[in-house]
Design a protein around this motif. Structure first.
Motif, PDB file in Angstrom:
ATOM      1  N   GLU A 111       0.835  -1.208   0.000  1.00  0.00           N
ATOM      2  CA  GLU A 111       0.000   0.000   0.000  1.00  0.00           C
ATOM      3  C   GLU A 111       0.862   1.248   0.000  1.00  0.00           C
ATOM      4  O   GLU A 111       0.553   2.242  -0.658  1.00  0.00           O
ATOM      5  N   ARG A 112       1.978   1.177   0.730  1.00  0.00           N
ATOM      6  CA  ARG A 112       2.887   2.318   0.787  1.00  0.00           C
ATOM      7  C   ARG A 112       3.450   2.600  -0.611  1.00  0.00           C
ATOM      8  O   ARG A 112       3.520   3.740  -1.066  1.00  0.00           O
ATOM      9  N   GLY A 113       3.802   1.509  -1.287  1.00  0.00           N
ATOM     10  CA  GLY A 113       4.318   1.650  -2.649  1.00  0.00           C
ATOM     11  C   GLY A 113       3.290   2.250  -3.596  1.00  0.00           C
ATOM     12  O   GLY A 113       3.610   3.081  -4.455  1.00  0.00           O
ATOM     13  N   LEU A 114       2.054   1.840  -3.422  1.00  0.00           N
ATOM     14  CA  LEU A 114       0.991   2.373  -4.276  1.00  0.00           C
ATOM     15  C   LEU A 114       0.801   3.871  -4.037  1.00  0.00           C
ATOM     16  O   LEU A 114       0.564   4.638  -4.977  1.00  0.00           O
ATOM     17  N   LEU A 115       0.916   4.283  -2.778  1.00  0.00           N
ATOM     18  CA  LEU A 115       0.789   5.719  -2.493  1.00  0.00           C
ATOM     19  C   LEU A 115       1.921   6.486  -3.167  1.00  0.00           C
ATOM     20  O   LEU A 115       1.712   7.521  -3.802  1.00  0.00           O
ATOM     21  N   MET A 116       3.150   5.957  -3.067  1.00  0.00           N
ATOM     22  CA  MET A 116       4.290   6.657  -3.685  1.00  0.00           C
ATOM     23  C   MET A 116       4.077   6.779  -5.189  1.00  0.00           C
ATOM     24  O   MET A 116       4.349   7.811  -5.793  1.00  0.00           O
ATOM     25  N   ASP A 117       3.554   5.707  -5.773  1.00  0.00           N
ATOM     26  CA  ASP A 117       3.272   5.734  -7.203  1.00  0.00           C
ATOM     27  C   ASP A 117       2.240   6.814  -7.533  1.00  0.00           C
ATOM     28  O   ASP A 117       2.376   7.555  -8.507  1.00  0.00           O
ATOM     29  N   ALA A 118       1.214   6.906  -6.676  1.00  0.00           N
ATOM     30  CA  ALA A 118       0.168   7.910  -6.880  1.00  0.00           C
ATOM     31  C   ALA A 118       0.739   9.321  -6.747  1.00  0.00           C
ATOM     32  O   ALA A 118       0.376  10.232  -7.490  1.00  0.00           O
ATOM     33  N   MET A 119       1.652   9.491  -5.804  1.00  0.00           N
ATOM     34  CA  MET A 119       2.258  10.813  -5.588  1.00  0.00           C
ATOM     35  C   MET A 119       3.067  11.239  -6.812  1.00  0.00           C
ATOM     36  O   MET A 119       3.044  12.410  -7.225  1.00  0.00           O
ATOM     37  N   ILE A 120       3.789  10.268  -7.384  1.00  0.00           N
ATOM     38  CA  ILE A 120       4.592  10.581  -8.576  1.00  0.00           C
ATOM     39  C   ILE A 120       3.676  10.892  -9.757  1.00  0.00           C
ATOM     40  O   ILE A 120       3.873  11.876 -10.473  1.00  0.00           O
ATOM     41  N   ASP A 121       2.630  10.063  -9.934  1.00  0.00           N
ATOM     42  CA  ASP A 121       1.673  10.325 -11.019  1.00  0.00           C
ATOM     43  C   ASP A 121       1.101  11.739 -10.938  1.00  0.00           C
ATOM     44  O   ASP A 121       0.845  12.378 -11.936  1.00  0.00           O
ATOM     45  N   ALA A 122       0.874  12.172  -9.706  1.00  0.00           N
ATOM     46  CA  ALA A 122       0.165  13.440  -9.514  1.00  0.00           C
ATOM     47  C   ALA A 122       1.079  14.650  -9.422  1.00  0.00           C
ATOM     48  O   ALA A 122       0.602  15.777  -9.485  1.00  0.00           O
ATOM     49  N   HIS A 123       2.401  14.443  -9.330  1.00  0.00           N
ATOM     50  CA  HIS A 123       3.229  15.511  -8.758  1.00  0.00           C
ATOM     51  C   HIS A 123       3.203  16.832  -9.515  1.00  0.00           C
ATOM     52  O   HIS A 123       3.230  17.895  -8.917  1.00  0.00           O
ATOM     53  N   LYS A 124       3.117  16.772 -10.857  1.00  0.00           N
ATOM     54  CA  LYS A 124       3.128  18.055 -11.580  1.00  0.00           C
ATOM     55  C   LYS A 124       1.831  18.811 -11.363  1.00  0.00           C
ATOM     56  O   LYS A 124       1.809  20.032 -11.307  1.00  0.00           O
ATOM     57  N   HIS A 125       0.751  18.039 -11.222  1.00  0.00           N
ATOM     58  CA  HIS A 125      -0.536  18.674 -10.935  1.00  0.00           C
ATOM     59  C   HIS A 125      -0.579  19.165  -9.492  1.00  0.00           C
ATOM     60  O   HIS A 125      -1.044  20.268  -9.211  1.00  0.00           O
ATOM     61  N   SER A 126      -0.095  18.314  -8.584  1.00  0.00           N
ATOM     62  CA  SER A 126      -0.176  18.724  -7.174  1.00  0.00           C
ATOM     63  C   SER A 126       0.630  19.999  -6.927  1.00  0.00           C
ATOM     64  O   SER A 126       0.286  20.792  -6.062  1.00  0.00           O
ATOM     65  N   PHE A 127       1.691  20.166  -7.700  1.00  0.00           N
ATOM     66  CA  PHE A 127       2.516  21.365  -7.507  1.00  0.00           C
ATOM     67  C   PHE A 127       1.738  22.642  -7.819  1.00  0.00           C
ATOM     68  O   PHE A 127       2.108  23.727  -7.395  1.00  0.00           O
ATOM     69  N   GLN A 128       0.639  22.498  -8.581  1.00  0.00           N
ATOM     70  CA  GLN A 128      -0.187  23.669  -8.902  1.00  0.00           C
ATOM     71  C   GLN A 128      -1.185  23.994  -7.789  1.00  0.00           C
ATOM     72  O   GLN A 128      -1.808  25.045  -7.804  1.00  0.00           O
ATOM     73  N   VAL A 129      -1.352  23.047  -6.870  1.00  0.00           N
ATOM     74  CA  VAL A 129      -2.358  23.245  -5.820  1.00  0.00           C
ATOM     75  C   VAL A 129      -1.811  24.184  -4.753  1.00  0.00           C
ATOM     76  O   VAL A 129      -0.728  23.959  -4.218  1.00  0.00           O
ATOM     77  N   ARG A 130      -2.543  25.255  -4.512  1.00  0.00           N
ATOM     78  CA  ARG A 130      -2.157  26.140  -3.409  1.00  0.00           C
ATOM     79  C   ARG A 130      -3.348  26.222  -2.449  1.00  0.00           C
ATOM     80  O   ARG A 130      -4.237  27.036  -2.612  1.00  0.00           O
ATOM     81  N   PRO A 131      -3.362  25.322  -1.476  1.00  0.00           N
ATOM     82  CA  PRO A 131      -4.586  25.187  -0.673  1.00  0.00           C
ATOM     83  C   PRO A 131      -4.658  26.125   0.528  1.00  0.00           C
ATOM     84  O   PRO A 131      -3.650  26.665   0.979  1.00  0.00           O
ATOM     85  N   VAL A 132      -5.886  26.307   1.015  1.00  0.00           N
ATOM     86  CA  VAL A 132      -6.108  26.810   2.361  1.00  0.00           C
ATOM     87  C   VAL A 132      -6.596  25.622   3.168  1.00  0.00           C
ATOM     88  O   VAL A 132      -7.496  24.908   2.743  1.00  0.00           O
ATOM     89  N   LEU A 133      -5.938  25.378   4.309  1.00  0.00           N
ATOM     90  CA  LEU A 133      -6.309  24.272   5.186  1.00  0.00           C
ATOM     91  C   LEU A 133      -6.933  24.867   6.442  1.00  0.00           C
ATOM     92  O   LEU A 133      -6.353  25.765   7.048  1.00  0.00           O
ATOM     93  N   PHE A 134      -8.099  24.391   6.822  1.00  0.00           N
ATOM     94  CA  PHE A 134      -8.736  24.905   8.031  1.00  0.00           C
ATOM     95  C   PHE A 134      -9.530  23.789   8.687  1.00  0.00           C
ATOM     96  O   PHE A 134      -9.858  22.786   8.048  1.00  0.00           O
ATOM     97  N   GLY A 135      -9.840  23.977   9.967  1.00  0.00           N
ATOM     98  CA  GLY A 135     -10.593  22.961  10.704  1.00  0.00           C
ATOM     99  C   GLY A 135      -9.954  22.695  12.051  1.00  0.00           C
ATOM    100  O   GLY A 135      -9.315  23.586  12.634  1.00  0.00           O
ATOM    101  N   ASP A 136     -10.108  21.466  12.546  1.00  0.00           N
ATOM    102  CA  ASP A 136      -9.537  21.103  13.849  1.00  0.00           C
ATOM    103  C   ASP A 136      -8.010  21.172  13.778  1.00  0.00           C
ATOM    104  O   ASP A 136      -7.417  20.788  12.762  1.00  0.00           O
TER     105      ASP A 136
END
Lengths: 460, 454
Positions: A288-313
């Motif tokens: 499962e850890r490997g699958l997450l790393m794979d997902a992170m690599i697949d997404a990385h150029k897109h994720s780099f565009q995300v500039r989030p606001v995080l709020f909550g607990d």
């Protein structure tokens, strides 16, 4: 940061202490929460909780009126316990105070001992001071858990179970995932509290007023003898921490861990289990850890565009900050209605690498969150349903996580913890931006470049 | 299981139509530990006042009271939208010890210059009532400083029930109303105030359009999509029509007493009630052109919606409904409205109904129906099952209970997103009832998990 804080609140980002107390009690086997105060508190909180989980939420109230407020609410509280026992036959009644009860100085500990002596009732009664002005719902949550431990534990023989203490912001699906992980390790554990069944109930041919599930009282009594406590509260203050109490009172070693959202946060959780049990990480989890790393690599150029606001607990936001940082989704705003200077410092350290303008704000409200999000050009919001106003009024799309989620279905099924949950959350965030991009990129590019061609044609 | 689901002290609040004559106990405090579905005084005041769209609504108290009521009700607005913000003085432990007046003053000094509202409501909460902050003095001083009304709302949660909050809100609204402008002699005008519509999903807009079509002007709606200027001029009306009587009959009474404005209880829920209301208004104004236009509207709109209503009715005929809502007016109207779609109400209850409203319900329901005041989940569960209800009408808290019991459900509460008033609303209502009673889901899940095929 302090500079944005005002001495008032415009559109709250948090709730009050008794709310957290109720959420904690809803994860205890056979427990019925009873608010000592005026009728409205319980009704408001029931409504909020019912809308999030889509489950019936019964919470009793001592329904204090003017007379009770002036002359004391002892009679009301005792009568409330009588009635609750008759209708619900609970194994435990959790009495939570409110602003009103605390301000008029009600001694609920004393009243409940008196009641137990008078009625010889076999039902356990646990009390917690949770005035609405005393702190946020997350603080009420931790305080209720601490009181459960103070009032229900005593020194016991050492055993091999692990205590696992979880924060308020996790969903039933998150807890099921955590339990599955522990099962893969073959671990014996006590999950405190456990809403995985109580707040996500199947449709059955007959309905019980009290939900099945929740942390068994017999297990709570044994928590003092556990091999270790894993507490998924991130930088929760020591004075609020139930795990700290078990360490100080009974010497149970405490592992303070962030919520396992994100690769590094999940690693910490898995490593802690592995260390405490002295067992290797099961192959299924490694995969499962490997699958997450794979997902992170697949997404990385897109994720780099995300500039989030995080709020909550504060616990949730802290974990999200780490997860965002490791994916290059450097936030523009990280905010909580509670928190502390210590929390702010811990979050700021996680995000030290960011080149983006960043505000880390504790004890804030959604008006400030919105203003800073617009100023720092945030393009995605991540948090509970109060963020719907960012979506509606500032056109920042919202990925819903935490409590409460009232304007969408399925809050109980949102899975965000562990390697698998993290991958789901990452997809959700990135896809939210991709959806927008695909919707607008043709017209955006047309607007940006086609006009120049128009000029050129004119010159022909 | 031998669990007594009806507690002794609750028995007098439950009556059955046709069984031995017993007056229902109502308008009393909730019983401790009974898990009442009621809210508090503050809630009552907040829901009534919150739709005043250009007012600044400041909750003087700890954060929760503001948090749980932010943008409460799906009250829609045209233009001004300050009311959609939830402001709070966010009282902390220190403020409880040393008093919250300074903090309140500071909050007003910050918010009024920033938002320049024409009107401010300051809501009192439980603690404020106990620590004895002088709300009146602080508000009065701010009012003088800024030259706008800053109105304290006496809504400490423990001083009564939700109805007490309605009265607190009405008191404040009444204070804002100025004496009427003198009328030219023999002026004929047909101008009314519409009380007790909070413009949920645009309902007040629908009703206003009907009234305009028959030649009647709406002076101000209390309080859906209202403005301070309109409220001030409320005395310049010739008639008050009251829909949500629970919250507004007190204000109508005060307006009648002070300015001699007569009032009429109305309902725009369902075809019959809507038609009867339009006719009653026409009768009141005693003007042939209004009567004619009302009849024309009724004929035209009925003809437009009847085919849809009849289509649903054919599928709903004979089904049984249970109703548990906030106030009496809605409960009474629902009994009639269910009849229009072929259904019978077998259980009816409210949080804050008044004696005369319960009598009216009793006169409308069939033999054997149960009538409940201030019920709780255990009672709702028992009577829905005992009475064989196919459907429950209620709010957010009741919905999951109905679903767990395999009972269909209709939302009739604050945050609905489709109108249920007037002719458009009658179709929406029938459609919603059908969408939940006629859903194939109930067939698919019959018997629950234990009867599954696996």
């Amino acid at each position: 940061m302090g500079e944005y804080n005002r001495d008032l609140s415009q559109n709250p980002c948090h709730m009050c202490m008794p709310m957290g107390g109720i959420l904690a009690l809803k994860g205890i086997e056979g427990a019925m929460p009873l608010l000592h105060g005026s009728q409205g508190c319980s009704t408001y909180m029931r409504r909020h909780i019912a809308e999030h989980f889509n489950e019936p939420v019964d919470v009793a109230s001592s329904a204090l009126n003017e007379k009770g407020t002036v002359y004391g609410g002892k009679a009301n509280l005792k009568k409330a316990m009588d009635n609750v026992r008759r209708v619900y036959q609970p194994k435990l009644i959790g009495i939570l105070t409110t602003c009103l009860a605390e301000t008029i100085g009600e001694d609920i500990r004393q009243i409940s001992s008196e009641y137990q002596a008078e009625t010889e009732c076999d039902c356990r009664i646990v009390t917690a001071a949770t005035p609405g002005y005393g702190g946020t719902h997350t603080e009420g949550y931790w305080r209720m858990l601490r009181e459960l431990l103070v009032q229900l534990t005593a020194p016991v023989e050492k055993h091999e179970r692990i205590n696992l203490i979880v924060p308020a912001a996790l969903s039933p699906a998150d807890l099921r995932q955590i339990k599955q992980t522990l099962a893969l390790f073959g671990a014996e554990y006590t999950l405190l509290p456990d809403i995985s069944e109580t707040m996500d109930r199947p449709y059955e041919d007959c309905y019980g007023k009290m939900a099945d599930g929740g942390t068994p009282l017999a297990e709570i009594a044994q928590m003092a003898g556990a091999v270790a406590t894993l507490e998924l509260g991130g930088p929760v203050d020591a004075k609020l921490s139930p795990g700290q109490l078990l360490q100080d009172s009974y010497g149970v070693p405490l592992y303070k861990l962030p919520i396992p959202i994100g690769l590094a946060n999940s690693d910490q959780f898995i490593e802690a289990i592995s260390t405490v049990l002295n067992k290797p990480v099961p192959a299924a989890i490694c995969r499962e850890r490997g699958l997450l790393m794979d997902a992170m690599i697949d997404a990385h150029k897109h994720s780099f565009q995300v500039r989030p606001v995080l709020f909550g607990d504060p616990e949730m936001v802290f974990a999200l900050a780490g997860f965002c940082a490791e994916n290059g989704m450097f936030p523009g705003v990280v905010a909580t209605g509670g928190g502390s200077a210590g929390w702010r410092k811990a979050v700021a350290e996680l995000l030290a690498d960011s080149m983006n303008p960043l505000d880390v704000i504790e004890e804030t409200d959604m008006s400030i969150v919105r203003a800073r999000s617009e100023a720092n050009q945030v393009n995605l919001a991540v948090g509970p349903s109060v963020g719907r106003y960012l979506e509606e009024q500032a056109d920042i799309p919202l990925v819903r996580i935490g409590f409460p989620i009232q304007d969408r279905l399925g809050a109980q099924r949102i899975l965000s913890v562990g390697y698998q949950g993290t991958a789901l959350l990452l997809d959700k965030m990135v896809n939210c931006l991709l959806e927008r991009k695909h919707k607008t990129y043709r017209s955006d590019l047309f607007q940006a470049y086609y006009q120049e061609r128009e000029v050129a044609r004119h010159e022909l | 299981m031998g669990v007594p689901s009806i507690l002794e002290n609750r028995q007098q609040s439950i009556v059955f139509k046709g069984r031995k004559k017993q007056e229902i106990r109502c308008e009393t405090d909730s019983e401790a530990g009974c898990v009442s579905q009621r809210a508090c005084v503050y809630c009552g005041a907040r829901v009534v006042l919150n739709p005043v769209a250009d007012a600044l609504h400041l909750v003087h108290g700890p954060i929760g009271c503001a948090s749980y009521t932010w943008d409460i009700r799906g009250s829609l607005n045209s233009g001004a939208d300050l009311y959609r913000n939830s402001f709070s003085t966010d009282l902390k432990e220190q403020d409880i010890i040393f008093g919250g007046e300074k903090k309140l003053t500071a909050a007003l000094d910050e918010l009024i210059p920033q938002f320049q509202p024409p009107l401010v409501f300051v809501y009192s909460t439980c603690v404020v009532g106990v620590i004895g902050d002088d709300l009146d003095a602080v508000c009065k001083a701010a009012s003088l400083r800024y030259g706008i009304p800053v109105k304290p709302v006496q809504s400490s949660g423990f001083i009564g029930s939700k109805s007490a909050g309605y009265r607190a809100a009405c008191d404040v609204l009444f204070q804002l109303i100025e004496p009427p402008q003198p009328l030219e002699k023999d002026t004929k005008r047909f101008r009314l105030n519409y009380l007790g519509d909070f413009n949920l999903a645009g309902e007040a807009w629908i009703i206003r359009s009907y009234l305009e079509r028959i030649g009647v002007t709406v002076n101000v709606v209390f309080t859906g999509d209202s403005r301070y200027e309109q409220i001030r001029g409320a005395a310049n009306a010739d008639l008050n029509i009251i829909q949500c009587a629970g919250s507004m009959h007190y204000l109508a009474g005060k307006l009648q007493e002070a300015y001699g404005i007569p009032c009429l209880s109305v309902s725009f829920l369902g075809l019959d009630d809507t038609a009867e209301t339009l006719r009653a208004i026409a009768r009141h104004f005693n003007d042939p052109s209004i009567s004619e236009q009302a009849e024309a509207l009724i004929a035209e709109e009925s003809a437009r919606v009847m085919p849809a209503i009849l289509k649903y009715k054919s599928r709903l005929q004979g089904k049984k409904a249970a109703v548990y809502v906030g106030g009496g007016f809605k409960a009474i109207s629902l009994i009639k409205q269910f009849r229009e779609i072929g259904m019978e109400v077998v259980m009816i209850g409210t949080q804050t109904g008044r004696k005369e409203e319960y009598e009216k319900m009793d006169s409308l329901v069939n033999e054997g129906a149960v009538i409940l005041d201030d019920a709780n989940p255990a009672e709702l569960e028992r009577f829905m099952l005992e009475q064989g209800a196919d459907l429950l009408v209620g709010g957010v808290k009741e919905r999951p209970l109905a679903y767990k019991l395999g009972v269909a459900f209709v939302d009739h509460n604050h945050d609905r997103k489709h109108p249920l008033s007037g002719y458009a609303g009658a179709v929406n209502f029938a459609a919603e009832v059908y969408s939940t009673l006629g859903s194939p889901v109930w067939q698919a899940v019959q018997g629950g998990v234990r009867h599954g095929r696996v």
